[in-house]
Scaffold this active site. Sequence first.
Site, PDB file in Angstrom:
ATOM      1  N   TYR A   1      69.536  36.921  23.042  1.00 32.70           N
ATOM      2  CA  TYR A   1      68.729  37.521  24.111  1.00 32.70           C
ATOM      3  C   TYR A   1      69.435  37.382  25.451  1.00 32.70           C
ATOM      4  CZ  TYR A   1      65.350  37.710  27.885  1.00 32.70           C
ATOM      5  OH  TYR A   1      64.733  37.987  29.081  1.00 32.70           O
TER       6      TYR A   1
ATOM      7  N   THR B   1      67.480  37.688  33.540  1.00 29.49           N
ATOM      8  CA  THR B   1      66.806  36.442  33.158  1.00 29.49           C
ATOM      9  C   THR B   1      67.674  35.235  33.474  1.00 29.49           C
ATOM     10  OG1 THR B   1      66.115  35.157  31.208  1.00 29.49           O
ATOM     11  CG2 THR B   1      67.744  36.861  30.823  1.00 29.49           C
TER      12      THR B   1
END
Length: 327
Positions: A143, A119
Amino acid sequence: MSEKTVLVVGGAGYIGSHTCLQLASQGYEPVVYDNLSNGHGEFVKWGPLEQGDIRDRQRLDEVFAKYRPAAVLHFAALIEVGESVKNPAGFYDNNVVGSLTLLSAALSAGITSFVFSSTCATYGLPERVPMDETHGQAPINPYGRSKWIIEQVLKDYGTYKDMRSVILRYFNAAGADFEGRIGEWHTPETHAIPLAIEAALGRRAGFKVFGTDYETRDGTCVRDYIHVLDLADAHVRAVDYLLGGGESVALNLGTGTGTTVKELIGTIADVSGRPFPTEYVGRREGDSTTLVANNDKARQVLGWVPRYDLTDIIRSAWGWHTRTNQH
């Protein structure tokens, strides 16, 4: 080992299922391994489903022995940034411990080709825009950090264990299969496009915009929305690349075009023909002002070029959400 069998871990989820569709269209057999905590059994249409958790080494070993895949694509992760701040332990357990368990099982099974869903959150706050792969990595939430840790593990496994990997850093995945067979379906829904479409359909009261005082062209955050089928195409190319002997590499997957939240709302209203109530509220913690990809490297290494623009994304998502009553 079958050159055409690949294990798609998390393949019942949003991006995983679209990648299975694309893999099957290119002659691969995608075997889905998923615990169905966020995935949907009915999204598994292009190969067998094996239920299991990535933290369950025994179950992983059984599935590797049964199918003997040539490569692994790893999509199985908790992804909600806000949730990662509330429950970092759960994110590290699934995204880090689970990924390490999966990698150990893959190594034991003799797998040397691994495609990892990462990501742009691994970059943290942008030092420059558009961001390329040389941008520093300083994640600002658990995350992003959980993904960054596995990126570093993969580099070590490449150096010391002969595991070659393609790390794919997504920007904002969006859209759906144009035939409406699968689409974006999260519970609860947290992504901007489905939330806005649900507002346009009258399924929720309205749409909230977080922050109107950012240094952007209209004061709202800028994001790079990439069609999920373009993401899926990059994953198939990554498998081809690794099975063809390609070296480990990390690549951005984005369009290189930024869209503000206000522009996004305008496009959804145009495509749907249904303006919807919008509420402007304060900034949300942890949101970056602007996230836009430089995707030159993915073009060079994989020959990958995004085919779809924002209107295509909204049109396909609108088709999926109006066809389906699950939400």
